[in-house]
Write a protein that holds these residues in place. Structure first.
Motif, PDB file in Angstrom:
ATOM      1  N   ILE A 118       0.854  -1.184   0.000  1.00  0.00           N
ATOM      2  CA  ILE A 118       0.000   0.000   0.000  1.00  0.00           C
ATOM      3  C   ILE A 118       0.887   1.230   0.000  1.00  0.00           C
ATOM      4  O   ILE A 118       2.035   1.188   0.452  1.00  0.00           O
ATOM      5  CB  ILE A 118      -0.958   0.044   1.206  1.00  0.00           C
ATOM      6  CG1 ILE A 118      -0.160   0.020   2.522  1.00  0.00           C
ATOM      7  CG2 ILE A 118      -1.974  -1.087   1.140  1.00  0.00           C
ATOM      8  CD1 ILE A 118      -0.973   0.392   3.737  1.00  0.00           C
ATOM      9  N   ARG A 119       0.332   2.321  -0.516  1.00  0.00           N
ATOM     10  CA  ARG A 119       1.090   3.570  -0.580  1.00  0.00           C
ATOM     11  C   ARG A 119       0.332   4.673   0.137  1.00  0.00           C
ATOM     12  O   ARG A 119      -0.732   4.433   0.691  1.00  0.00           O
ATOM     13  CB  ARG A 119       1.395   3.907  -2.041  1.00  0.00           C
ATOM     14  CG  ARG A 119       2.302   2.865  -2.690  1.00  0.00           C
ATOM     15  CD  ARG A 119       2.620   3.163  -4.145  1.00  0.00           C
ATOM     16  NE  ARG A 119       3.619   2.210  -4.645  1.00  0.00           N
ATOM     17  CZ  ARG A 119       3.314   1.029  -5.165  1.00  0.00           C
ATOM     18  NH1 ARG A 119       2.038   0.662  -5.287  1.00  0.00           N
ATOM     19  NH2 ARG A 119       4.263   0.213  -5.582  1.00  0.00           N
ATOM     20  N   SER A 120       0.891   5.861   0.144  1.00  0.00           N
ATOM     21  CA  SER A 120       0.387   6.988   0.935  1.00  0.00           C
ATOM     22  C   SER A 120      -1.136   7.055   0.931  1.00  0.00           C
ATOM     23  O   SER A 120      -1.759   7.119  -0.128  1.00  0.00           O
ATOM     24  CB  SER A 120       0.957   8.294   0.387  1.00  0.00           C
ATOM     25  OG  SER A 120       2.373   8.269   0.391  1.00  0.00           O
ATOM     26  N   GLY A 121      -1.724   7.022   2.143  1.00  0.00           N
ATOM     27  CA  GLY A 121      -3.168   7.096   2.291  1.00  0.00           C
ATOM     28  C   GLY A 121      -3.861   5.757   2.379  1.00  0.00           C
ATOM     29  O   GLY A 121      -5.073   5.702   2.608  1.00  0.00           O
ATOM     30  N   GLY A 122      -3.125   4.654   2.241  1.00  0.00           N
ATOM     31  CA  GLY A 122      -3.719   3.320   2.285  1.00  0.00           C
ATOM     32  C   GLY A 122      -3.593   2.668   3.651  1.00  0.00           C
ATOM     33  O   GLY A 122      -2.961   3.196   4.569  1.00  0.00           O
ATOM     34  N   ALA A 123      -4.223   1.489   3.780  1.00  0.00           N
ATOM     35  CA  ALA A 123      -4.219   0.767   5.054  1.00  0.00           C
ATOM     36  C   ALA A 123      -4.044  -0.730   4.808  1.00  0.00           C
ATOM     37  O   ALA A 123      -4.522  -1.269   3.811  1.00  0.00           O
ATOM     38  CB  ALA A 123      -5.514   1.018   5.818  1.00  0.00           C
TER      39      ALA A 123
ATOM     40  N   ASP B  61       7.430   6.504  -0.371  1.00  0.00           N
ATOM     41  CA  ASP B  61       6.525   6.178  -1.472  1.00  0.00           C
ATOM     42  C   ASP B  61       7.275   6.280  -2.797  1.00  0.00           C
ATOM     43  O   ASP B  61       7.645   7.374  -3.227  1.00  0.00           O
ATOM     44  CB  ASP B  61       5.326   7.139  -1.445  1.00  0.00           C
ATOM     45  CG  ASP B  61       4.201   6.715  -2.380  1.00  0.00           C
ATOM     46  OD1 ASP B  61       4.482   6.040  -3.380  1.00  0.00           O
ATOM     47  OD2 ASP B  61       3.051   7.091  -2.110  1.00  0.00           O
ATOM     48  N   SER B  62       7.470   5.140  -3.447  1.00  0.00           N
ATOM     49  CA  SER B  62       8.260   5.107  -4.675  1.00  0.00           C
ATOM     50  C   SER B  62       7.545   5.788  -5.847  1.00  0.00           C
ATOM     51  O   SER B  62       8.156   6.038  -6.882  1.00  0.00           O
ATOM     52  CB  SER B  62       8.573   3.652  -5.055  1.00  0.00           C
ATOM     53  OG  SER B  62       7.370   2.924  -5.276  1.00  0.00           O
ATOM     54  N   GLN B  63       6.250   6.088  -5.679  1.00  0.00           N
ATOM     55  CA  GLN B  63       5.503   6.740  -6.753  1.00  0.00           C
ATOM     56  C   GLN B  63       5.400   8.252  -6.575  1.00  0.00           C
ATOM     57  O   GLN B  63       4.673   8.916  -7.314  1.00  0.00           O
ATOM     58  CB  GLN B  63       4.105   6.112  -6.867  1.00  0.00           C
ATOM     59  CG  GLN B  63       4.141   4.655  -7.287  1.00  0.00           C
ATOM     60  CD  GLN B  63       2.774   4.086  -7.578  1.00  0.00           C
ATOM     61  OE1 GLN B  63       1.750   4.703  -7.290  1.00  0.00           O
ATOM     62  NE2 GLN B  63       2.738   2.899  -8.156  1.00  0.00           N
ATOM     63  N   THR B  64       6.095   8.784  -5.577  1.00  0.00           N
ATOM     64  CA  THR B  64       6.129  10.231  -5.377  1.00  0.00           C
ATOM     65  C   THR B  64       7.576  10.676  -5.250  1.00  0.00           C
ATOM     66  O   THR B  64       8.495   9.852  -5.179  1.00  0.00           O
ATOM     67  CB  THR B  64       5.373  10.647  -4.095  1.00  0.00           C
ATOM     68  OG1 THR B  64       6.135  10.248  -2.934  1.00  0.00           O
ATOM     69  CG2 THR B  64       3.998  10.012  -4.028  1.00  0.00           C
TER      70      THR B  64
END
Length: 290
Positions: free
Chosen positions: A86-91, A109-112
């Motif tokens: 999961i990434r930022s904001g997930g659970a 976060d590898s996507q930011t």
């Protein structure tokens, strides 16, 4: 009528590798709030290196763990064969049930472009009948978290656990329970009604806030009384603030917690350790890279 404050306190500081942790629950005043028996806050920190091999595999039994990541990336893997990122904001939610071994990688976060890490881990105590169930796991991505825009462009409310008005989380309820992430813009306020006999607490991760006309500082954990009433949150700051509000019905069965296990009797704790050392929780077997 506004709910009264039972107590407020700040957590104990700890370090896990490069991460700075504040342990908010249990604390010197309370061992639980509704079914929630544990809360660690990973304070914002820059993490320059990538963890590949986990932060330390360990067992659990009798609880569900919940990792909510505000900023960063969490990779989960366990002995039941579950793997997810999961990434930022997930659970990530994991029911330990009769026993499981799990581990996590906590990275930026590898996507930011941000290398900040910030998040929470809760333990949710299961009713005795559910402690004997098989382990389970659910990954909730940021876009799957129910979110409601508040009136008057005040901010928003996310339902991580439980229900709020028409919103319902994907995470199972074994009792009445809730975990809300609330963001309020400067000068705005929000009131939430809490039923009678429901335990409720708030945590202020990074900013001060007014709760029922009393200002509390960032880093404070605030618990309220069990009478029905209103929790009013006011943002008197010049910037947006975040609040976690959580709780639920009182857990009335006996609670015996030791290490990573939360059971109902000392004998069950002994059995949890015995089964773990006998290898009954299995082992983590990671899938081969594609």
């Amino acid at each position: 009528m506004k709910k009264k404050t039972s107590f407020s306190t700040k957590g104990n500081n700890a370090a896990v590798g490069p991460l700075s942790i504040q342990r908010m629950l249990p604390n010197r005043y309370a061992n639980k709030v509704g079914p929630f028996v544990f809360l660690d806050y990973v304070v914002p920190v820059v993490k320059e290196t990538i963890t590949r091999n986990g932060m330390g595999a360990h067992p659990h039994r009798g609880i569900a763990t919940l990792t909510y990541i505000l900023q960063g990336e969490v990779e989960h893997f366990d002995s039941a064969g579950n793997e997810a990122i999961i990434r930022s904001g997930g659970a990530q939610w994991m029911k330990a049930g009769t026993g499981i071994i799990h581990d996590e990688n906590l990275n930026y976060d590898s996507q930011t472009e941000s290398k900040f890490i910030q998040g929470f881990q809760f333990w949710i105590n299961l009713p005795a009948k559910n402690k004997a169930e098989k382990p389970a796991h659910i990954a909730v991505q940021a876009g799957e978290v129910p979110k409601k825009e508040l009136p008057d462009e005040s901010g928003w409310l996310k339902v991580i656990v439980g229900n709020y008005e028409e919103l319902s989380s994907k995470i199972p309820n074994y009792s009445r329970q809730f975990l809300y992430h609330i963001q309020l813009k400067a000068g705005k306020n929000l009131s939430i009604e809490i039923e009678n006999e429901i335990e409720a607490a708030a945590f202020l991760p990074t900013q001060n806030a007014m709760l029922n006309n009393t200002e509390f500082e960032k880093g404070e954990f605030v618990e309220f009384d069990r009478s029905a009433g209103e929790i009013e949150i006011k943002n008197t700051a010049q910037t947006t603030i975040d609040i976690l509000l959580f709780g639920g019905e009182e857990y009335k069965e006996p609670v015996v917690a030791e290490g990573p296990f939360v059971m109902n009797t000392q004998a069950e704790i002994a059995n949890a350790y015995r089964d773990f050392y006998a290898g009954k929780y299995g082992e983590i077997k990671l899938a081969e890279p594609k």
